[in-house]
Design a protein around this motif. Structure first.
Motif, PDB file in Angstrom:
ATOM      1  N   ASP A  44      -6.907  28.795  68.762  1.00 17.83           N
ATOM      2  CA  ASP A  44      -7.876  28.000  68.004  1.00 17.83           C
ATOM      3  C   ASP A  44      -7.179  27.305  66.846  1.00 17.83           C
ATOM      4  N   VAL A  45      -6.143  27.989  66.304  1.00 17.41           N
ATOM      5  CA  VAL A  45      -5.427  27.502  65.118  1.00 17.41           C
ATOM      6  C   VAL A  45      -3.927  27.687  65.343  1.00 17.41           C
ATOM      7  N   HIS A  72      -7.838  19.284  70.086  1.00 22.39           N
ATOM      8  CA  HIS A  72      -8.907  19.963  69.349  1.00 22.39           C
ATOM      9  C   HIS A  72      -8.407  21.134  68.498  1.00 22.39           C
ATOM     10  N   LYS A  74      -6.886  23.348  65.700  1.00 16.59           N
ATOM     11  CA  LYS A  74      -6.709  23.179  64.259  1.00 16.59           C
ATOM     12  C   LYS A  74      -5.244  23.422  63.895  1.00 16.59           C
ATOM     13  N   ASP A  96      -5.143  19.606  59.796  1.00 17.77           N
ATOM     14  CA  ASP A  96      -6.398  20.117  59.224  1.00 17.77           C
ATOM     15  C   ASP A  96      -6.245  20.749  57.850  1.00 17.77           C
ATOM     16  N   LEU A 115     -10.788  27.589  59.325  1.00 18.32           N
ATOM     17  CA  LEU A 115     -10.562  26.677  60.448  1.00 18.32           C
ATOM     18  C   LEU A 115     -10.938  27.326  61.786  1.00 18.32           C
ATOM     19  N   SER A 119     -13.792  26.005  64.629  1.00 15.27           N
ATOM     20  CA  SER A 119     -13.452  25.670  66.022  1.00 15.27           C
ATOM     21  C   SER A 119     -14.205  26.509  67.052  1.00 15.27           C
TER      22      SER A 119
END
Length: 120
Positions: A44-45, A72, A74, A96, A115, A119
């Motif tokens: 996700d990050v 997409h 982060k 981000d 973040l 997401s």
């Protein structure tokens, strides 16, 4: 969660702090390693160091943003280079968040947590 830094000590420091907060963490040693692992890991990050061999953080961030499969995700840039023009460059790429070295682990965790929540 994917932690990308060529410095093993910093990479492990970030990874351990995030693992203690409950994040599943994979690591990469540079930008090319990040791009090789990102689809498999599905983070996700991504925390991304700027100054790295083979592929630096800027080029890696651009490639992540250009690929529809990773655009997409982060991206948190972690760098000793936190001058205003660096921050602007990061904004242009679509980074981000920006965390300057030396960083406070609590600040980094808060940034990543925020973040990651966005997401989901």
């Amino acid at each position: 969660m994917l932690v990308v830094d060529d410095d093993e000590v910093i990479r492990q420091l970030i990874a351990v702090n995030l693992q203690l907060e409950g994040f599943e963490v994979a690591t990469a040693v540079d930008g090319q390693d990040c791009l090789d692992k990102v689809r498999e890991v599905g983070p996700d990050v991504i925390t991304l160091d700027v100054m790295m061999p083979r592929l630096d953080g800027w080029v890696t961030a651009v490639r992540l943003r250009q690929d529809p499969a990773t655009s997409h995700i982060k991206v948190v840039m972690i760098t000793a280079r936190a001058q205003e023009h660096d921050v602007r460059r990061g904004e242009e790429i679509g980074v981000d968040a920006y965390v300057a070295k030396p960083f406070d682990p609590n600040h980094l965790i808060q940034t990543v947590r925020k973040l990651a929540a966005v997401s989901k």
